[in-house]
Design a protein around this motif. Structure first.
Motif, PDB file in Angstrom:
ATOM      1  N   ASP A 163       0.803  -1.216   0.000  1.00  0.00           N
ATOM      2  CA  ASP A 163       0.000   0.000   0.000  1.00  0.00           C
ATOM      3  C   ASP A 163       0.843   1.277   0.000  1.00  0.00           C
ATOM      4  O   ASP A 163       0.303   2.377   0.093  1.00  0.00           O
ATOM      5  CB  ASP A 163      -0.964   0.015   1.186  1.00  0.00           C
ATOM      6  N   SER A 164       2.168   1.132  -0.111  1.00  0.00           N
ATOM      7  CA  SER A 164       3.026   2.319  -0.109  1.00  0.00           C
ATOM      8  C   SER A 164       3.780   2.485  -1.427  1.00  0.00           C
ATOM      9  O   SER A 164       4.715   3.271  -1.515  1.00  0.00           O
ATOM     10  CB  SER A 164       4.024   2.257   1.052  1.00  0.00           C
ATOM     11  N   ILE A 165       3.361   1.754  -2.436  1.00  0.00           N
ATOM     12  CA  ILE A 165       4.049   1.839  -3.728  1.00  0.00           C
ATOM     13  C   ILE A 165       3.029   2.026  -4.848  1.00  0.00           C
ATOM     14  O   ILE A 165       1.869   1.592  -4.729  1.00  0.00           O
ATOM     15  CB  ILE A 165       4.902   0.577  -3.968  1.00  0.00           C
ATOM     16  N   LYS A 166       3.439   2.696  -5.901  1.00  0.00           N
ATOM     17  CA  LYS A 166       2.568   2.939  -7.045  1.00  0.00           C
ATOM     18  C   LYS A 166       2.796   1.842  -8.095  1.00  0.00           C
ATOM     19  O   LYS A 166       3.937   1.439  -8.328  1.00  0.00           O
ATOM     20  CB  LYS A 166       2.863   4.312  -7.669  1.00  0.00           C
ATOM     21  N   LEU A 167       1.720   1.406  -8.710  1.00  0.00           N
ATOM     22  CA  LEU A 167       1.814   0.351  -9.722  1.00  0.00           C
ATOM     23  C   LEU A 167       1.161   0.794 -11.023  1.00  0.00           C
ATOM     24  O   LEU A 167       0.014   1.228 -11.040  1.00  0.00           O
ATOM     25  CB  LEU A 167       1.138  -0.929  -9.212  1.00  0.00           C
ATOM     26  N   TRP A 168       1.925   0.708 -12.092  1.00  0.00           N
ATOM     27  CA  TRP A 168       1.448   1.016 -13.439  1.00  0.00           C
ATOM     28  C   TRP A 168       1.244  -0.330 -14.121  1.00  0.00           C
ATOM     29  O   TRP A 168       2.196  -1.048 -14.408  1.00  0.00           O
ATOM     30  CB  TRP A 168       2.499   1.851 -14.142  1.00  0.00           C
ATOM     31  N   ILE A 169      -0.013  -0.699 -14.378  1.00  0.00           N
ATOM     32  CA  ILE A 169      -0.342  -1.987 -14.970  1.00  0.00           C
ATOM     33  C   ILE A 169      -0.644  -1.819 -16.453  1.00  0.00           C
ATOM     34  O   ILE A 169      -1.642  -1.201 -16.831  1.00  0.00           O
ATOM     35  CB  ILE A 169      -1.541  -2.636 -14.254  1.00  0.00           C
ATOM     36  N   ASP A 170       0.254  -2.341 -17.271  1.00  0.00           N
ATOM     37  CA  ASP A 170       0.084  -2.320 -18.722  1.00  0.00           C
ATOM     38  C   ASP A 170      -0.740  -3.560 -19.095  1.00  0.00           C
ATOM     39  O   ASP A 170      -0.235  -4.687 -19.089  1.00  0.00           O
ATOM     40  CB  ASP A 170       1.469  -2.347 -19.382  1.00  0.00           C
ATOM     41  N   PHE A 171      -2.013  -3.331 -19.402  1.00  0.00           N
ATOM     42  CA  PHE A 171      -2.945  -4.420 -19.708  1.00  0.00           C
ATOM     43  C   PHE A 171      -2.792  -4.745 -21.188  1.00  0.00           C
ATOM     44  O   PHE A 171      -3.312  -4.045 -22.051  1.00  0.00           O
ATOM     45  CB  PHE A 171      -4.363  -3.986 -19.366  1.00  0.00           C
ATOM     46  N   LYS A 172      -2.114  -5.855 -21.485  1.00  0.00           N
ATOM     47  CA  LYS A 172      -1.710  -6.158 -22.848  1.00  0.00           C
ATOM     48  C   LYS A 172      -2.829  -6.700 -23.737  1.00  0.00           C
ATOM     49  O   LYS A 172      -2.790  -6.498 -24.953  1.00  0.00           O
ATOM     50  CB  LYS A 172      -0.554  -7.173 -22.826  1.00  0.00           C
ATOM     51  N   ASN A 173      -3.766  -7.414 -23.170  1.00  0.00           N
ATOM     52  CA  ASN A 173      -4.771  -8.049 -24.037  1.00  0.00           C
ATOM     53  C   ASN A 173      -6.203  -7.669 -23.674  1.00  0.00           C
ATOM     54  O   ASN A 173      -7.117  -8.486 -23.770  1.00  0.00           O
ATOM     55  CB  ASN A 173      -4.603  -9.577 -24.029  1.00  0.00           C
ATOM     56  N   LEU A 174      -6.399  -6.441 -23.270  1.00  0.00           N
ATOM     57  CA  LEU A 174      -7.745  -5.966 -22.965  1.00  0.00           C
ATOM     58  C   LEU A 174      -8.616  -6.069 -24.220  1.00  0.00           C
ATOM     59  O   LEU A 174      -8.252  -5.568 -25.285  1.00  0.00           O
ATOM     60  CB  LEU A 174      -7.691  -4.511 -22.486  1.00  0.00           C
ATOM     61  N   ASN A 175      -9.766  -6.736 -24.077  1.00  0.00           N
ATOM     62  CA  ASN A 175     -10.684  -6.875 -25.206  1.00  0.00           C
ATOM     63  C   ASN A 175     -12.117  -6.958 -24.696  1.00  0.00           C
ATOM     64  O   ASN A 175     -12.358  -6.974 -23.482  1.00  0.00           O
ATOM     65  CB  ASN A 175     -10.320  -8.084 -26.078  1.00  0.00           C
ATOM     66  N   LEU A 176     -13.050  -7.001 -25.613  1.00  0.00           N
ATOM     67  CA  LEU A 176     -14.468  -7.025 -25.240  1.00  0.00           C
ATOM     68  C   LEU A 176     -14.810  -8.225 -24.360  1.00  0.00           C
ATOM     69  O   LEU A 176     -15.627  -8.129 -23.449  1.00  0.00           O
ATOM     70  CB  LEU A 176     -15.335  -7.067 -26.503  1.00  0.00           C
ATOM     71  N   GLU A 177     -14.170  -9.338 -24.639  1.00  0.00           N
ATOM     72  CA  GLU A 177     -14.487 -10.571 -23.931  1.00  0.00           C
ATOM     73  C   GLU A 177     -14.053 -10.544 -22.464  1.00  0.00           C
ATOM     74  O   GLU A 177     -14.720 -11.114 -21.603  1.00  0.00           O
ATOM     75  CB  GLU A 177     -13.821 -11.762 -24.628  1.00  0.00           C
ATOM     76  N   ASN A 178     -12.945  -9.849 -22.185  1.00  0.00           N
ATOM     77  CA  ASN A 178     -12.412  -9.926 -20.814  1.00  0.00           C
ATOM     78  C   ASN A 178     -12.572  -8.644 -20.000  1.00  0.00           C
ATOM     79  O   ASN A 178     -12.160  -8.605 -18.835  1.00  0.00           O
ATOM     80  CB  ASN A 178     -10.941 -10.360 -20.823  1.00  0.00           C
ATOM     81  N   THR A 179     -13.167  -7.609 -20.549  1.00  0.00           N
ATOM     82  CA  THR A 179     -13.223  -6.322 -19.849  1.00  0.00           C
ATOM     83  C   THR A 179     -13.961  -6.409 -18.515  1.00  0.00           C
ATOM     84  O   THR A 179     -13.403  -6.059 -17.460  1.00  0.00           O
ATOM     85  CB  THR A 179     -13.889  -5.243 -20.729  1.00  0.00           C
ATOM     86  N   ASP A 180     -15.185  -6.857 -18.534  1.00  0.00           N
ATOM     87  CA  ASP A 180     -15.993  -6.847 -17.308  1.00  0.00           C
ATOM     88  C   ASP A 180     -15.431  -7.764 -16.229  1.00  0.00           C
ATOM     89  O   ASP A 180     -15.360  -7.393 -15.055  1.00  0.00           O
ATOM     90  CB  ASP A 180     -17.441  -7.225 -17.625  1.00  0.00           C
ATOM     91  N   ILE A 181     -15.011  -8.952 -16.622  1.00  0.00           N
ATOM     92  CA  ILE A 181     -14.495  -9.894 -15.633  1.00  0.00           C
ATOM     93  C   ILE A 181     -13.153  -9.426 -15.071  1.00  0.00           C
ATOM     94  O   ILE A 181     -12.862  -9.605 -13.888  1.00  0.00           O
ATOM     95  CB  ILE A 181     -14.382 -11.323 -16.221  1.00  0.00           C
ATOM     96  N   SER A 182     -12.345  -8.779 -15.914  1.00  0.00           N
ATOM     97  CA  SER A 182     -11.051  -8.289 -15.432  1.00  0.00           C
ATOM     98  C   SER A 182     -11.234  -7.105 -14.479  1.00  0.00           C
ATOM     99  O   SER A 182     -10.475  -6.962 -13.521  1.00  0.00           O
ATOM    100  CB  SER A 182     -10.137  -7.909 -16.602  1.00  0.00           C
ATOM    101  N   ILE A 183     -12.242  -6.283 -14.704  1.00  0.00           N
ATOM    102  CA  ILE A 183     -12.538  -5.184 -13.784  1.00  0.00           C
ATOM    103  C   ILE A 183     -12.934  -5.737 -12.422  1.00  0.00           C
ATOM    104  O   ILE A 183     -12.451  -5.268 -11.380  1.00  0.00           O
ATOM    105  CB  ILE A 183     -13.652  -4.273 -14.343  1.00  0.00           C
ATOM    106  N   ARG A 184     -13.782  -6.756 -12.420  1.00  0.00           N
ATOM    107  CA  ARG A 184     -14.191  -7.358 -11.149  1.00  0.00           C
ATOM    108  C   ARG A 184     -13.010  -7.978 -10.415  1.00  0.00           C
ATOM    109  O   ARG A 184     -12.850  -7.791  -9.202  1.00  0.00           O
ATOM    110  CB  ARG A 184     -15.275  -8.420 -11.397  1.00  0.00           C
ATOM    111  N   LEU A 185     -12.193  -8.707 -11.149  1.00  0.00           N
ATOM    112  CA  LEU A 185     -11.055  -9.372 -10.527  1.00  0.00           C
ATOM    113  C   LEU A 185     -10.042  -8.366  -9.989  1.00  0.00           C
ATOM    114  O   LEU A 185      -9.575  -8.490  -8.848  1.00  0.00           O
ATOM    115  CB  LEU A 185     -10.380 -10.297 -11.539  1.00  0.00           C
ATOM    116  N   LEU A 186      -9.711  -7.354 -10.787  1.00  0.00           N
ATOM    117  CA  LEU A 186      -8.729  -6.367 -10.336  1.00  0.00           C
ATOM    118  C   LEU A 186      -9.278  -5.549  -9.175  1.00  0.00           C
ATOM    119  O   LEU A 186      -8.540  -5.217  -8.239  1.00  0.00           O
ATOM    120  CB  LEU A 186      -8.330  -5.451 -11.493  1.00  0.00           C
TER     121      LEU A 186
END
Length: 200
Positions: free
Chosen positions: A56-79
């Motif tokens: 909780d004391s570090i910043k994270l830049w997450i480069d989402f390489k394969n964001l697509n229509l199929e995984n958007t909603d589920i990846s939002i919930r998981l993250l």
């Protein structure tokens, strides 16, 4: 830049305020794989978060390489669930070229970074109108690009915060270039391949 091995975290944590990492959503296992391009990965994002002692004391830049229509909603919930577990949602920024999908992360309370096309003399003249429209419509928190494109985009969008990367710049002469980048008012984050933070 590209901190994909948790064994490197302790040393880098002493030097830098944050890390950039690449993730692919693994729809078969319902998880994020930490890896770059098609490389095989045994490391899950949940394990990555767990390995950071003071997550909780570090910043994270997450480069989402394969964001697509199929995984958007589920990846939002998981993250969202992962970030809630470690109370780090405000310290995470999600990056993608897919701004129309990335905007859903913003609606879910994430900071988002719109990865812009690299500057090209002819293509960028045509792209700039679409990019401008996307900025107006989707309102990303920052725009991101390679260092070579900063001069162009910082003039076109002077009020937008910029995140950039300096891949492969590890020579002594490169330190001055990076220092000059840091003096541009709109540049907020610079990814580097140096192991020591010479700008501290």
């Amino acid at each position: 830049h590209r901190v994909l091995d948790t064994n490197n975290i302790d040393d880098l944590y002493k030097e830098f305020k944050g890390f950039e990492l690449d993730v692919y959503f693994n729809i078969e296992e319902d998880c994020f794989d930490v890896k770059h391009h098609g490389d095989r990965s045994d490391l899950k994002l949940s394990e990555y978060f767990k390995a950071i002692e003071d997550c909780d004391s570090i910043k994270l830049w997450i480069d989402f390489k394969n964001l697509n229509l199929e995984n958007t909603d589920i990846s939002i919930r998981l993250l969202s669930n992962l970030c809630a577990k470690y109370d780090i949602k405000s310290d995470v920024i999600v990056e993608s070229k897919q701004i129309h999908l990335l905007s859903k992360f913003k609606k879910a309370g994430f900071y988002i970074s719109y990865w812009l096309p690299s500057f090209h003399y002819l293509k960028s003249i045509f792209n700039i109108f679409q990019i401008k429209n996307n900025l107006i419509e989707f309102k990303p928190d920052v725009i991101s690009m390679p260092y070579s494109s900063v001069s162009f985009y910082s003039k076109k969008f002077p009020n937008y915060p910029i995140h950039c990367w300096t891949n492969g710049m590890v020579g002594e002469d490169d330190k001055l270039k990076i220092e000059n980048l840091s003096k541009i008012q709109s540049v907020r984050i610079i990814l580097t391949d140096f192991k020591k933070n010479f700008l501290k």
